[in-house]
Scaffold this active site. Structure first.
Site, mmCIF file in Angstrom:
data_model
loop_
_atom_site.group_PDB
_atom_site.id
_atom_site.type_symbol
_atom_site.label_atom_id
_atom_site.label_comp_id
_atom_site.label_asym_id
_atom_site.label_seq_id
_atom_site.Cartn_x
_atom_site.Cartn_y
_atom_site.Cartn_z
ATOM 1 N N GLY A 181 -19.030 -17.548 -46.191
ATOM 2 C CA GLY A 181 -19.998 -17.792 -45.302
ATOM 3 C C GLY A 181 -20.057 -18.363 -44.220
ATOM 4 N N GLY A 183 -19.391 -19.236 -41.233
ATOM 5 C CA GLY A 183 -17.809 -19.215 -39.608
ATOM 6 C C GLY A 183 -19.492 -18.735 -39.105
ATOM 7 N N CYS A 186 -20.346 -15.110 -38.749
ATOM 8 C CA CYS A 186 -20.866 -14.501 -39.698
ATOM 9 C C CYS A 186 -22.063 -14.142 -40.253
ATOM 10 C CB CYS A 186 -19.780 -15.760 -41.368
ATOM 11 S SG CYS A 186 -19.912 -15.419 -42.595
HETATM 12 P P1 5GP Z 1 -16.016 -20.287 -36.736
HETATM 13 O O1 5GP Z 1 -15.265 -21.224 -36.655
HETATM 14 O O2 5GP Z 1 -16.226 -19.605 -35.726
HETATM 15 O O3 5GP Z 1 -17.631 -20.636 -37.433
HETATM 16 O O4 5GP Z 1 -15.887 -19.914 -37.719
HETATM 17 C C1 5GP Z 1 -14.641 -18.580 -37.887
HETATM 18 C C2 5GP Z 1 -14.305 -17.660 -39.287
HETATM 19 O O5 5GP Z 1 -15.341 -17.210 -39.631
HETATM 20 C C3 5GP Z 1 -12.885 -16.882 -39.202
HETATM 21 O O6 5GP Z 1 -11.576 -17.790 -39.327
HETATM 22 C C4 5GP Z 1 -13.655 -15.665 -40.283
HETATM 23 O O7 5GP Z 1 -12.665 -16.717 -41.542
HETATM 24 C C5 5GP Z 1 -14.753 -15.922 -40.416
HETATM 25 N N1 5GP Z 1 -15.414 -15.343 -40.093
HETATM 26 C C6 5GP Z 1 -14.668 -13.726 -38.707
HETATM 27 N N2 5GP Z 1 -15.237 -13.240 -38.443
HETATM 28 C C7 5GP Z 1 -16.226 -13.013 -39.598
HETATM 29 C C8 5GP Z 1 -17.243 -11.965 -40.170
HETATM 30 O O8 5GP Z 1 -17.118 -10.674 -39.358
HETATM 31 N N3 5GP Z 1 -17.776 -11.999 -41.351
HETATM 32 C C9 5GP Z 1 -18.303 -12.770 -41.898
HETATM 33 N N4 5GP Z 1 -18.128 -13.281 -43.008
HETATM 34 N N5 5GP Z 1 -17.027 -13.941 -41.526
HETATM 35 C C10 5GP Z 1 -16.008 -13.886 -40.258
#
Ligand code: 5GP
Length: 346
Positions: A181, A183, A186
């Site tokens: 959660g 991301g 996300c």
């Molecule tokens: P960020 O660095 O952008 O904050 O987080 C990246 C991570 O977000 C990814 O490695 C993956 O674990 C998560 N993530 C990527 N796409 C999605 C999505 O569509 N839904 C959710 N719940 N998590 C995502």
């Protein structure tokens, strides 16, 4: 129903307390770490940051660019075996050492993963990625992958609690991916109400993993280099980044033009955009748990990589950690009510 009363923290809730230090310059800080992984017994050294296996971030071009910084890329699972073949024949061995092969958990994924791994013995890392690492099906897949690939380093997730980290390590994972959660694209927390503040998840999961000789990667929720430092300070062995690496030249994302300005689309892997692109749409029984954003172009990833590594080196000098490895030991978090002065951010 039960309520846990102790407060769980995210990156925004803390700062790292400075400590007396004998370091004269950030150039003295060593960010490279050496690991020998629990199950694969492979020795690896490099800077333990990983570009996320999202389809505009975990690209072949990103892997080439970040390998020159000694940083890893979890290449997304949507390239074909032929595309992998071309990539492997084109790049030097030093790039392949910095690549993780991502896979889902279907039978077709299993076959494809083995076909890709067979292309080069230098492909050491497997990243088994599902949104919900608590499912039995996922644990069974992990057992199967461990049995089929005893010498490969397996990174598997995502989970956020110590008991599940232990189960995954005992089932064959060398590195457990932590984060549900947090991301940038996300929407799991909004759509389901499920999640865990990322810093507390890292602290608790690192403790569980290290007790068994395993490692963790903090996945998601870093929005500035300081968050990367906090993740390592909290005990993460690796940190995975999506949003912070998005919209660069290496991202192969869709470009859109608006009022003469160019933007790149960045979306969650369970967003409607991703599901349309890869499986033809959102299945009737599920909701998208990711969003799509339009970001201004950010040029080559090189500048961002330097910015992140520079911030991390500086964080180490503030607490007197000569090596990244010492950062956790030298970190005291203080709980705060504000992060930075935002007078010019409005
Ligand atoms: P960020 O660095 O952008 O904050 O987080 C990246 C991570 O977000 C990814 O490695 C993956 O674990 C998560 N993530 C990527 N796409 C999605 C999505 O569509 N839904 C959710 N719940 N998590 C995502």
């Amino acid at each position: 129903m039960r309520i846990e009363e102790d407060i769980k923290l995210g990156f925004k809730d803390v700062l790292i307390r400075p400590k007396r230090s004998t370091l004269k310059s950030r150039s003295q800080v060593e960010l490279t770490r050496q690991f020998t992984f629990k199950h694969s017994a492979v020795a690896w050294s490099g800077i333990p940051i990983i570009a996320a296996n999202m389809d505009t971030v975990g690209t072949f071009s990103m892997a080439e660019a970040l390998a020159s910084f000694d940083v890893l890329t979890a290449v997304h699972k949507h390239y074909s075996v032929e595309q992998w073949q071309q990539f492997i024949s084109r790049v030097p061995d030093s790039v392949l050492k910095h690549v993780m092969v991502s896979t889902g958990t279907s039978d077709a994924d299993f076959i494809k993963m083995q076909q890709i791994l067979a292309l080069s013995p230098l492909l050491n890392f497997i990243c088994i990625d599902v949104a919900n690492g608590y499912s039995e099906h996922f644990v069974e897949f992990l057992h199967r992958a461990r049995e089929a690939c005893p010498g490969k380093t397996i990174c598997a997730g995502n989970v956020v609690t110590g008991e599940m980290v232990e189960e995954l390590i005992l089932s064959g994972a060398d590195i457990v991916k932590v984060g549900i959660g947090p991301g940038s694209v996300c929407t799991t927390r909004v759509k389901t109400g499920v999640g865990y503040p990322q810093l507390s998840a890292v602290i608790e999961c690192a403790d569980a993993a290290h007790g068994l000789g395993g490692q963790i990667v903090s996945d998601g929720g870093c929005s500035v280099p300081g968050d990367v430092a906090k993740a390592f300070g909290g005990g993460a062995d690796f940190v995975m980044l999506g949003g912070m690496l998005a919209a660069h030249e290496e991202c192969e994302g869709t470009l859109v033009e608006e009022d003469g300005e160019q933007f790149m689309l960045f979306y969650g892997m369970s967003s409607e955009s991703a599901m349309k692109r890869h499986v033809g749409g959102v299945a009737g029984y599920r909701a998208a748990e990711g969003k799509t954003v339009k970001l201004p172009l950010r040029g080559p990833v090189e500048h961002t990589a330097r910015d992140i590594l520079g911030g991390l080196r500086s964080a180490c000098t503030y607490v007197g950690a000569e090596r990244l490895k010492e950062l956790t030991k030298r970190t005291t978090f203080i709980r705060v009510a504000e992060q930075e002065n935002r007078v010019f951010n409005r």
